[in-house]
Design a protein around this motif. Structure first.
Motif, PDB file in Angstrom:
ATOM      1  N   LEU A   1       1.459  -4.419   3.437  1.00  0.00           N
ATOM      2  CA  LEU A   1       2.244  -3.645   2.477  1.00  0.00           C
ATOM      3  C   LEU A   1       1.254  -2.905   1.579  1.00  0.00           C
ATOM      4  CD1 LEU A   1       5.149  -3.025   1.491  1.00  0.00           C
ATOM      5  CD2 LEU A   1       4.836  -4.861  -0.186  1.00  0.00           C
TER       6      LEU A   1
ATOM      7  N   ASP B   1      10.371  -3.295  -0.375  1.00  0.00           N
ATOM      8  CA  ASP B   1       9.740  -2.204   0.369  1.00  0.00           C
ATOM      9  C   ASP B   1      10.491  -0.900   0.125  1.00  0.00           C
ATOM     10  OD1 ASP B   1       8.264  -4.254   1.375  1.00  0.00           O
ATOM     11  OD2 ASP B   1       8.823  -3.970   3.472  1.00  0.00           O
TER      12      ASP B   1
ATOM     13  N   MET C   1       9.378   1.986   5.578  1.00  0.00           N
ATOM     14  CA  MET C   1       8.852   1.353   6.784  1.00  0.00           C
ATOM     15  C   MET C   1       8.091   2.429   7.545  1.00  0.00           C
ATOM     16  SD  MET C   1       8.627  -1.524   8.352  1.00  0.00           S
ATOM     17  CE  MET C   1       8.173  -2.190   9.946  1.00  0.00           C
TER      18      MET C   1
ATOM     19  N   GLY D   1      12.825   1.067   3.785  1.00  0.00           N
ATOM     20  CA  GLY D   1      12.278  -0.288   3.767  1.00  0.00           C
ATOM     21  C   GLY D   1      13.292  -1.307   4.242  1.00  0.00           C
TER      22      GLY D   1
ATOM     23  N   ARG E   1       5.413  -0.422   4.247  1.00  0.00           N
ATOM     24  CA  ARG E   1       5.187  -1.544   5.150  1.00  0.00           C
ATOM     25  C   ARG E   1       4.690  -1.006   6.490  1.00  0.00           C
ATOM     26  NH1 ARG E   1       5.019  -6.928   4.101  1.00  0.00           N
ATOM     27  NH2 ARG E   1       6.888  -6.674   2.796  1.00  0.00           N
TER      28      ARG E   1
ATOM     29  N   LEU F   1       6.017   1.750  -1.845  1.00  0.00           N
ATOM     30  CA  LEU F   1       5.485   0.608  -1.114  1.00  0.00           C
ATOM     31  C   LEU F   1       5.764   0.804   0.367  1.00  0.00           C
ATOM     32  CD1 LEU F   1       6.492  -2.385  -3.434  1.00  0.00           C
ATOM     33  CD2 LEU F   1       4.330  -1.122  -3.346  1.00  0.00           C
TER      34      LEU F   1
END
Length: 469
Positions: free
Chosen positions: A335, A443, A446, A438, A345, A343
């Motif tokens: 992360l 998150d 993604m 996320g 991932r 954020l």
């Protein structure tokens, strides 16, 4: 006759008479359904075309009668489908024609350009094909200069004296940019490792109108470009592979004349192993070409430097990095907090292109807030899914909302059709952005799923940096 000052290994001349002295061959690209306009050339070739039917589709070399130049390299396009063939046929034939001339020992070719009603840019496209056929990769120039083309000069003739000079200058300007892009894009992983790209670009733009800046300090990269730094992590332990972010900027002499600002971010992955999600099954070969987005940006800036437009400001970023394998490489499930604060991932380390461009694009977005009429572009080698979607030799253009309103993709499509550099248009849909939302608590984004893009529905639309900043 005018000698064009250039950086080629041979002299280039504008000619206003097809029967001029000093050349050992005329190179002529012919459309099968197009009558040769120059009467003297038409009469000289007519008998050979009757005697040898293969000249409708195969390159031939035969003597010229009534000319100072003794032979003709006749390069036909072959049959063209009226509905589906495009101007690329002329360019491809020009490349083959000039290369056939070189094999025959031609040292002073005179290229004869004729207009074709079906293709308004035919003369320019043919000349660009000739110059492409004469291009020698940078490593051949450096390591085996004896393999350079042995031509001494190149003559260029059109039937329109008034436009010959502007046509030649336009072709040479575009080709200079293309040569820069080829040098970087086609250079092997060591010759064009990030520090070597910095050296090459710095040399190109020394004493030019282009402002040059490079970021290589690992502390700055870690703080301001964390997504880039993640990809660079494994390569950073090998000095000659350490990443670089290269900024190039053009400002017109009079800032008051600026009407729009173009921001460009180029993907410059000098070699893509896939990282921890290693490319297997022989598909790693060729991944030194994963820097062609940044190479195209550098070539574009070379053209900007030559043209020096007075109404456009251009800011470009080249994200030069090697996606290496090693104990220090980034891995899936990490992360990372992006420059934008999002954020992110990690889902697959082989989706590194968006990682190395996203923070630079975020920086461009920050600059765009205070810019005049800004336009932001990312330029990248596309994914396996894109290749499966449109096939080899095509680029894909995707608009976000503002670009779609501005008609950007259609303008690129039309320009590509005219010059034989075709685009296909893809559309970014809501599903493509939803795909990157996320999935774990906290998150924001993604990066991608765990599958290759070629095994992911809408794989190239999902692989978009617009989802990250």
């Amino acid at each position: 006759m005018a000698n064009i000052k250039s950086k080629y290994s041979f002299e280039i001349y504008e000619e206003h008479d097809i029967d001029c002295k000093g050349y050992d061959a005329i190179v002529f690209v012919s459309l099968n359904d197009h009558e040769i306009r120059n009467e003297k050339l038409r009469k000289s070739t007519s008998e050979y075309l009757k005697l040898d039917p293969t000249l409708k589709s195969e390159i031939g070399i035969f003597p010229l009668t009534g000319f100072t130049t003794e032979r003709l390299v006749y390069a036909p396009t072959g049959p063209l489908d009226v509905d589906y063939d495009d101007v690329r046929s002329l360019k491809e034939t020009a490349v083959k024609g000039i290369q056939r001339a070189l094999k025959a020992g031609v040292k002073r070719p005179l290229v004869t350009l004729e207009e074709h009603a079906k293709f308004p840019k035919s003369e320019l496209v043919i000349l660009l094909g000739i110059l492409e056929g004469l291009y020698v990769p940078i490593q051949v120039r450096e390591l085996a200069p004896e393999n350079l083309p042995t031509i001494e000069k190149l003559g260029i003739y059109t039937s329109n004296k008034d436009k010959t000079s502007s046509l030649v200058q336009q072709a040479l300007t575009l080709d200079r940019g293309l040569c820069v892009a080829r040098d970087i894009g086609w250079g092997d992983p060591e010759r064009m490792a990030p520090p070597k790209v910095q050296e090459y670009v710095q040399n190109i733009f020394s004493n030019s109108s282009i402002k040059f800046d490079v970021i290589s300090d690992i502390n700055v990269l870690t703080k301001e470009y964390p997504l880039f730094e993640a990809v660079n992590r494994a390569a950073s332990v090998v000095e000659r592979h350490c990443g670089r972010i290269i900024y190039l900027e053009y400002n017109p002499p009079d800032p008051s004349t600026v009407k729009e600002t173009v921001f460009l971010v180029g993907k410059g992955v000098t070699y893509d192993t896939g990282g921890a999600d290693v490319k297997a099954g022989g598909i790693m070969a060729g991944m030194s070409r994963d820097k062609c987005g940044a190479a195209a940006v550098a070539g574009f800036m070379q053209i900007v430097d030559l043209l020096k437009p007075d109404h456009v400001r251009v800011v470009a970023g080249m994200s030069m990095v090697r996606n290496s394998i090693g104990s220090n490489c980034y891995v899936a499930d990490e992360l990372i907090k992006a420059r934008s604060g999002a954020l992110v991932r990690i889902g697959n380390t082989d989706a590194e292109g968006r990682m190395v461009m996203a923070d630079v694009l975020c920086r461009m977005k920050e600059l765009a807030l205070d810019a005049i009429n800004p336009h932001l572009f990312t330029v990248a080698t596309l994914t396996g899914h894109a290749f499966l979607t449109v096939g080899p030799g095509y680029s894909i253009v995707m608009d976000n909302g503002p670009a779609k309103c501005a008609g950007t993709s259609r303008r690129l499509y039309d320009a590509g059709e005219a010059l034989g550099d075709p685009f296909e248009i893809s559309t970014i849909r809501r599903e493509d952005l939803q795909f990157h939302r996320g999935v774990a608590r906290g998150d924001d984004v993604m990066q991608c799923n765990n599958n290759p893009s070629s095994r992911t529905p809408r794989g190239h639309q999902g692989n978009t940096t617009s989802a990250i900043p």
